[in-house]
Design an enzyme around this catalytic site. Structure first.
Site: not given
Ligand SMILES: *Cc1c(COP(=O)(O)O)cnc(C)c1O
Length: 372
Positions: A49, A101, A173, A197
């Site tokens: 961890r 998001y 982000d 993603k």
């Molecule tokens: C999907 C997404 C998230 C969250 O990610 P997870 O892995 O689903 O927790 C945050 N920001 C953006 C822009 C996203 O597309």
């Protein structure tokens, strides 16, 4: 001589030939425990961890990709976002994009709001709105560009300047535009990813990451990683490393395909508006052209006839898959307002596309058939 080109960095960063076997592809180390030397001194790893070899290789690779100072990998993008936000204290103030998001919006409003964090949501594509929202208690500006799902563009250099003069940190982000946009170079303090993603890019890992420009800035985030425990598995880190090897090429292909699809949709009589930063009529076109090397693989469009007409298009596509998420090889289409639920502010004639790696003419043909 360190490699200068991003394609080369993506292939070689964090990779060493395994000395015990000569294996070129890195091994997976699932071990949770690491043996101490007989003299009782601290081994390089203690407990998985806290730190682990496969996660370490991933973090090292992410640092190299962003030219950052340090990185921390998480079990999801949401885990990474929560870790960043939990470095703040009750009473602190955050200014965030109003087109964020939806999970991040919910995290700020419904979970960290009651804990004592105050958030003002503004259209960060307008630097004046962003500047006006800053207060003495503001510690963090949280931006997403291109935004989700309206594809608004925030000028990151301008946002970084506002953060600096407010003595606050800028977090970006960058899930929609890895490789194509380098927030740390533009003045951001932290860049955040749902590696779920594009970074992984194959639709088979849920993961997240934070990369800081200054190594010290990742320390509080690392505390949240270790002490709140949202760490990724060795196997997921290994899959992410594998995905990253092709990331620059995939991003280029996603952007090239999305440009073809955006052009075709913008000429279609049943489409009233296409939101894609490469289009000359996009309000953020010039800023995007200046801060992104390519416009990315995400776009959204409005269907003439409103919600029912939009849902009908989604029902009729055959190649484009009706699913949420983004950044994988398959083109995904979704009616975003339905996914976001009752609190959604997304227009209900809007469809979001994650343009995949198929031939773009096939994607266009499928969409045109569904619209006609
Ligand atoms: C999907 C997404 C998230 C969250 O990610 P997870 O892995 O689903 O927790 C945050 N920001 C953006 C822009 C996203 O597309």
């Amino acid at each position: 001589m360190p490699p200068e080109h991003i394609e080369t960095i993506a292939v070689h960063a964090g990779r060493r030939t395994d000395p015990s076997t000569g294996a070129v592809t890195p091994p997976i180390h699932p071990s949770t425990a690491f043996e101490r030397p007989v003299d009782g001194s601290a081994p390089p790893y203690v407990y998985a961890r806290h730190d682990a070899p496969t996660r370490g290789a991933l973090e090292e690779t992410l640092v190299a990709l962003e030219s950052g100072g340090a990185a921390a990998a998480f079990a999801s993008g949401t885990g990474a976002t929560a870790a960043v936000l939990r470095t703040l204290r009750p009473g602190d103030h955050v200014v965030a994009s109003d087109d964020l998001y939806h999970g991040t919006r919910r995290l700020l409003r419904d979970r960290l709001g009651p804990w004592g964090l105050e958030t003002t949501f503004v259209d960060t594509s307008d630097p004046d709105e962003l500047r006006d929202a800053v207060r003495p208690a503001t510690r963090l500006l949280f931006c997403e560009t291109p935004s989700n799902p309206l594809l608004r563009i925030t000028d990151l250099a301008a946002a970084a300047e506002i953060a600096r003069s407010a003595d606050a940190r800028l977090v970006v982000d960058n899930t929609f535009a890895p490789i194509l946009q380098r927030p740390l170079d533009l003045g951001a303090d932290l860049v955040l990813y749902a590696t779920t993603k594009y970074v992984n890019g194959h639709g088979d890992v849920v993961g997240g990451a934070v990369v800081a420009r200054d190594a010290e800035a990742v320390e509080p985030v690392r505390k949240a990683q270790v002490h709140e425990g949202a760490v990724p598995s060795a196997f997921d880190c290994w899959l992410l490393l594998r995905g990253i090897r092709t990331l620059p090429h995939r991003m280029r292909a996603h952007a090239a395909n999305a440009s073809v699809v955006a052009d075709a949709l913008s000429r279609h009589p049943k489409v009233t508006r296409v939101r894609y930063p490469a289009l000359a009529d996009h309000p953020g076109h010039e800023v995007a052209a200046a801060q992104m090397s390519a416009p990315g693989g995400m776009l959204s469009f409005h269907v003439r006839g409103g919600r029912e007409a939009a849902l009908e298009v989604v029902r009729r596509t055959e190649l484009c898959i009706r699913a949420t998420s983004l950044g994988g090889p398959e083109t995904l289409i979704e009616h975003r307002a339905s996914i976001e639920g009752a609190s959604s502010t997304t227009p209900d004639d809007l469809l979001r596309l994650s343009v995949g790696l198929e031939h773009p003419d096939d994607v266009v043909a499928d969409l045109e058939a569904a619209l006609d």
